[in-house]
Design a protein around this motif. Structure first.
Motif, short mmCIF file in Angstrom:
data_model
loop_
_atom_site.label_atom_id
_atom_site.label_comp_id
_atom_site.label_asym_id
_atom_site.label_seq_id
_atom_site.Cartn_x
_atom_site.Cartn_y
_atom_site.Cartn_z
N GLY A 177 0.88 -1.19 -0.05
CA GLY A 177 -0.05 -0.02 -0.07
C GLY A 177 0.82 1.31 0.10
O GLY A 177 0.51 2.44 -0.50
N MET A 178 1.82 1.42 0.74
CA MET A 178 2.75 2.63 0.76
C MET A 178 3.01 3.09 -0.51
O MET A 178 3.18 4.18 -1.16
CB MET A 178 4.02 2.32 1.84
N PRO A 179 3.82 2.25 -1.63
CA PRO A 179 4.23 2.55 -2.72
C PRO A 179 2.94 2.96 -3.55
O PRO A 179 3.19 4.11 -4.36
CB PRO A 179 4.57 1.33 -3.42
N LEU A 180 1.80 2.61 -3.45
CA LEU A 180 0.55 2.84 -4.24
C LEU A 180 0.25 4.35 -3.71
O LEU A 180 -0.28 5.14 -4.13
CB LEU A 180 -0.45 1.74 -4.19
N ALA A 181 0.31 4.47 -2.18
CA ALA A 181 0.03 5.75 -1.73
C ALA A 181 1.06 6.89 -2.02
O ALA A 181 0.51 7.87 -2.26
CB ALA A 181 0.01 5.65 -0.14
N VAL A 182 2.26 6.59 -2.16
CA VAL A 182 3.20 7.56 -2.67
C VAL A 182 2.64 7.97 -4.42
O VAL A 182 2.69 8.98 -4.62
CB VAL A 182 4.56 6.94 -2.67
N LEU A 183 2.25 6.65 -4.93
CA LEU A 183 1.96 7.08 -6.34
C LEU A 183 0.72 8.05 -6.45
O LEU A 183 0.62 9.08 -7.09
CB LEU A 183 1.81 5.88 -7.32
N MET A 184 -0.43 7.88 -5.33
CA MET A 184 -1.68 8.72 -5.47
C MET A 184 -1.22 9.93 -4.99
O MET A 184 -2.00 11.02 -5.28
CB MET A 184 -2.33 7.79 -4.34
N GLY A 185 -0.28 10.19 -3.90
CA GLY A 185 -0.08 11.36 -3.56
C GLY A 185 0.76 12.30 -4.31
O GLY A 185 0.83 13.54 -4.32
N THR A 186 1.42 11.63 -5.06
CA THR A 186 2.57 12.57 -6.00
C THR A 186 2.09 12.32 -7.65
O THR A 186 2.68 13.13 -8.51
CB THR A 186 3.93 12.01 -5.93
N GLY A 187 1.09 11.64 -7.82
CA GLY A 187 0.66 11.23 -9.20
C GLY A 187 -0.25 12.45 -9.88
O GLY A 187 -0.65 13.38 -8.85
N ASN A 188 -0.56 12.27 -11.01
CA ASN A 188 -1.40 13.50 -11.50
C ASN A 188 -2.82 13.19 -11.39
O ASN A 188 -3.27 12.10 -10.78
CB ASN A 188 -1.02 13.61 -13.14
N ARG A 189 -3.71 14.13 -11.72
CA ARG A 189 -5.04 13.98 -11.41
C ARG A 189 -5.62 12.79 -12.20
O ARG A 189 -6.57 12.21 -11.46
CB ARG A 189 -5.96 15.43 -11.94
N ALA A 190 -5.35 12.47 -13.21
CA ALA A 190 -5.81 11.05 -13.99
C ALA A 190 -5.42 9.75 -12.96
O ALA A 190 -6.41 8.90 -12.90
CB ALA A 190 -5.33 11.02 -15.37
N VAL A 191 -4.35 10.00 -12.62
CA VAL A 191 -3.79 8.81 -11.81
C VAL A 191 -4.86 8.67 -10.50
O VAL A 191 -5.21 7.59 -10.16
CB VAL A 191 -2.28 8.72 -11.27
#
Length: 666
Positions: A177-191
């Motif tokens: 979950g933490m890598p996905l949380a990082v992706l969600m927290g730093t990704g763009n609006r589409a992600v």
């Protein structure tokens, strides 16, 4: 938690009242249209009821349900040569081996050794030392009392097994979950949009529905329990930690970027440390979700306290189920308080509020008796295995005696409440939903979705209604929807009464808030035990259990929403001579409308989750269909169709309520 922002003082002045009235009338007109749809529905129902209800007779099954059963048979037959099935079973086998190794270490005999490698005294000492290290001496005492209670009441192995499954699932949830949380927290609006959609779907699915596909692809026992727990516990850490990372101050990030840091340095040195508190909240929610699911996993033969609870519920032994149920609550409170206190302790240490040198000395000194306890637990039988205890059976007998006395003396009261609710709400609404022709009920639901939420609600409702018809359990879905709606009405009655009372009385809020927090930590399975004793095996038992389960979160949402109304606005209202009742009805509740809709949304989902579990105690509807699919292998396709229908029903009511809340907020 969403609440209305405090309004500007001038919004409450008399000379501004016409615009305010216009704003209040817009959402009211939607509810007037909705009432009109319901009246039209009732009129057509009176002429057509009993026709085209799509109720299945006896063992009748649809082609889609037979196809699901064939799919299950093909999956079982292809275990030897299907790469996907082999992969899932290898993963499940890995989880089983890990859980089995941990069990032999701390909870069950490790043959030829007749006791675990580390006995109860050593396990308790290590757990207490960890609590002392991460959260302080108060939490250490709580952990000591909790672990001792497992053995004193005769459920040491089951309680530790439940902790093992929970910790394995939480550890994997954090790793994934933490890598996905990082992706969600730093990704763009589409992600973010894509990930949010998946998280919404996973968190809308009732816990019970996870079990059928997981048992098929990963097997039963520890493997199925860990995977089911993992999937249910994963969304909170992703969502909450991602939110914490995303909301780190942009000014701070810009200031550190000016020093030439890389993206990895920004994440490791700025975003993660500043989001630490929110990440710990996500870990706390993931831990409680894992514990909740680990008890439900008893249905796929998962180890832990869920097994004795389920066994006693099958024989309607309320006292027997009460003892392991209370220990589940003890574990929930222990884990909740430990993760929260560990976060606060860590922050205090980071600010220099903890003497680190003294802390090291204390921990080193405390390690000595821990080592002694470990040695004793490997050497002496009394320190390795809890002996027989009479506390558990005595408590079970006392609980059975109490509920026997209570039902004998208050049977008329509980039966009267059940009969009144059934006559006024349950039976009429079930008749309208389940006895309407499918085309009438479907059309009414689509119209209500459009009126309340617009296209944002209409499109998912259309897809979900089509899905319910496709899987062939429309009639049972309407029975489940009826129980969910009735339960939600009762939840909102409690939420309005206690929520408004708490918002207007700080003393009551101080008393109620800890009780509501404790209520939210109790796994849903446990709520069935006392309600079953009071109302027996009926559909009303599932509804009342759902009300008790959903009430805490709804009450807190209403209380916070009403409390957020500006004191200036209330003072202006009182200056015009308004009574307390007028102040509540005409000011506080209208201005907290968004919180009320959100409370209804959460109430719907919580009650729906319990309506499914209520299939064990005579609730009928989709919950019973899922349980039947578990109990009989030949009914697997029928149960799978019911599980998918529950998901569709949950998504439908969730999207309607969310869209209505968004319109109300605007």
């Amino acid at each position: 938690m969403s609440t209305l922002a405090p309004p500007r003082p001038e919004a409450a002045q008399p000379d501004k009242s016409p615009p305010a009235e216009v704003k209040r009338w817009v959402p009211s007109s939607r509810w007037a249209w909705a009432l009109g749809v319901v009246v039209l529905w009732i009129g057509i129902w009176a002429l057509t009821k009993g026709n085209d209800t799509l109720a299945l007779a006896g063992r009748e099954r649809t082609g889609v349900q037979d196809a699901l059963a064939e799919f299950r048979d093909k999956v079982i037959a292809s275990r030897g040569d299907n790469p996907l099935i082999q992969l899932t079973y290898e993963i499940g086998s890995g989880f089983t081996s890990l859980v089995d190794w941990l069990q032999r270490m701390v909870s069950v005999e490790n043959f030829p050794r007749p006791v675990p490698e580390i006995g109860w005294l050593g396990v308790t000492a290590v757990a207490v030392w960890i609590g002392l290290a991460v959260a302080g001496w108060r939490i250490a005492l709580l952990i000591a009392a909790s672990f001792v209670s497992f053995g004193v009441f005769g459920y040491w192995s089951d309680a530790v097994d439940l902790l093992i499954v929970t910790f394995v699932a939480v550890a994997v949830s954090v790793l994934v979950g933490m890598p996905l949380a990082v992706l969600m927290g730093t990704g763009n609006r589409a992600v973010n949009a894509v990930m949010t959609t998946f998280l919404d779907v996973f968190q809308t699915i009732p816990t019970f529905v996870f079990l059928a596909p997981i048992a098929l692809f990963f097997g039963i026992g520890a493997s199925g329990a860990v995977v089911a727990t993992l999937l249910y516990a994963l969304p909170p850490i992703i969502r909450v930690a991602g939110h914490g990372i995303r909301t780190v101050s942009a000014t701070t990030i810009e200031a550190t970027d000016s020093a030439g840091q890389t993206r990895w340095q920004r994440l490791a040195k700025v975003q993660l440390p500043m989001a630490r508190r929110t990440i710990v909240v996500g870990l706390n929610q993931t831990t409680l979700a894992a514990l909740s699911m680990a008890t439900i996993a008893a249905f796929v033969d998962g180890p832990g306290l869920g097994q004795p609870v389920l066994d006693y519920l099958k024989t309607v032994n309320v006292g027997g189920a009460f003892v392991p149920g209370v220990l589940i609550v003890v574990i929930a409170v222990m884990l909740d308080r430990t993760t929260t206190a560990a976060s606060e302790y860590g922050e205090r240490a980071a600010r220099g509020g903890v003497d680190l040198k003294r802390r090291r000395i204390v921990l080193a000194a405390a390690a000595v008796p821990v080592l002694v306890c470990l040695y004793m637990s490997r050497t002496y039988p009394w320190a390795a295995e809890f002996g027989d205890s009479t506390w558990g059976p005595r408590l079970a007998d006392a609980v059975n005696d109490f509920f026997g006395w209570f039902t004998d003396n208050f049977r008329d009261l509980t039966q009267g409440f059940k009969d009144l609710t059934s006559a006024v709400l349950l039976n009429p609404l079930e008749s309208l939903l389940a006895e309407s022709p499918w085309w009438l009920a479907a059309g009414a639901l689509l119209l209500l979705a459009f009126v309340l939420g617009g296209l944002r609600a209409l499109v998912p409702t259309l897809l979900c209604v089509a899905g319910l018809l496709y899987f062939g359990l429309w009639h049972d879905a309407m029975i489940t929807l009826n129980m969910t709606l009735v339960g939600t009405v009762l939840v909102m009655v409690l939420a309005l009464v206690f929520g408004v009372w708490m918002a207007r009385s700080p003393k009551l809020d101080l008393v109620m808030r800890p009780l509501l927090d404790a209520g939210q930590t109790i796994p849903p399975f446990v709520y069935l035990i006392p309600v079953l004793a009071l109302f027996g095996i009926t559909r009303f038992t599932a509804i009342v259990a759902g009300v008790v389960y959903a009430a805490p979160v709804a009450i807190k949402l209403v209380a916070d929403g009403v409390k957020a109304v500006s004191p200036t606005t209330l003072e202006a209202t009182r200056s015009t001579g308004s009574t307390t009742w007028q102040e509540i009805i005409k000011v506080q509740l209208p201005m907290a409308r968004a919180s009320l809709v959100l409370a209804a949304n959460q109430g719907l989902l919580y009650v729906l989750a319990m309506a499914v579990i209520g299939g064990l105690v005579g609730a009928g509807g989709l919950g019973y269909d899922v349980v039947l699919g578990f109990a009989r292998s030949e009914e697997w396709g029928f149960g799978a169709a019911a599980g998918i229908s529950i998901v569709l029903l949950g998504i439908m009511v969730d999207r309607i309520a969310r869209a209505a809340a968004q319109k109300t907020s605007r």
